[in-house]
Design a protein around this motif. Structure first.
Motif, PDB file in Angstrom:
ATOM      1  N   LEU A  94     -20.327   6.152   4.250  1.00 54.40           N
ATOM      2  CA  LEU A  94     -19.319   6.945   4.236  1.00 54.40           C
ATOM      3  C   LEU A  94     -18.666   6.527   3.106  1.00 54.40           C
ATOM      4  O   LEU A  94     -17.156   6.904   3.021  1.00 54.40           O
ATOM      5  N   HIS A  95     -18.963   5.798   2.369  1.00 46.53           N
ATOM      6  CA  HIS A  95     -18.534   5.256   1.094  1.00 46.53           C
ATOM      7  C   HIS A  95     -17.093   4.305   1.329  1.00 46.53           C
ATOM      8  O   HIS A  95     -16.153   4.507   1.039  1.00 46.53           O
TER       9      HIS A  95
ATOM     10  N   GLY B 107     -15.149  11.800   8.603  1.00 47.84           N
ATOM     11  CA  GLY B 107     -14.803  10.490   7.849  1.00 47.84           C
ATOM     12  C   GLY B 107     -14.665   9.389   8.614  1.00 47.84           C
ATOM     13  O   GLY B 107     -14.951   9.373   9.830  1.00 47.84           O
ATOM     14  N   PHE B 108     -14.437   8.294   7.828  1.00 50.75           N
ATOM     15  CA  PHE B 108     -14.342   7.111   8.659  1.00 50.75           C
ATOM     16  C   PHE B 108     -13.013   6.991   9.515  1.00 50.75           C
ATOM     17  O   PHE B 108     -13.307   6.229  10.453  1.00 50.75           O
TER      18      PHE B 108
END
Length: 150
Positions: free
Chosen positions: A56-57, A113-114
């Protein structure tokens, strides 16, 4: 009247009964045990997925917040569970916790997303923090004293 009630409550028959009569105590406990197991399993199994979640970068320190946030919510809610049971019935708290865990799982599974993933995990932490202490409380209430060891 109080003397009669005291003698009835201290009789051997009264000591052999559960405080709260439930038709199927094992069935009632099974739902809570499954909920507690899933909560604790979710807590430990996430450690295996942390490297894949870095896709998830996010950094290693950031992705570890999934575990930390979950444990933080358990740590906040667990001591408050006895206070919460004074405002709501045990049944309401347990049903809320089980539904809350499922909602948190859905939020986490569909997270884009995170941040949303972390939010879902923290929602699940609230549920686990409620269900764990209530398992023991309910067991003490719905089983007679001579069956508690089993």
């Amino acid at each position: 009247m109080n003397n009669i009630m005291d003698s009835v409550q201290s009789s051997p028959q009264a000591k052999q009964r559960a405080r709260v009569p439930v038709a199927h105590p094992m069935l009632a406990m099974m739902g809570m045990l499954i909920g507690g197991f899933v909560g604790m399993f979710s807590e430990t199994s996430l450690n295996i997925a942390l490297p894949q979640l870095m896709a998830l970068h996010v950094s290693t320190a950031t992705v570890q917040w999934l575990v930390t946030g979950y444990m933080l919510m358990i740590g906040i809610v667990l001591p408050l569970s006895s206070l919460i049971t004074k405002w709501f019935t045990t049944r309401q708290v347990i049903l809320f916790a089980l539904i809350d865990f499922a909602v948190g799982a859905i939020i986490s599974a569909s997270a884009p997303g995170f941040g949303v993933l972390l939010f879902g995990r923290m929602i699940q932490g609230i549920a686990t923090g409620l269900i764990l202490p209530l398992m023991f409380t309910v067991a003490m209430q719905i089983f007679p004293p001579y069956k508690l060891g089993a």
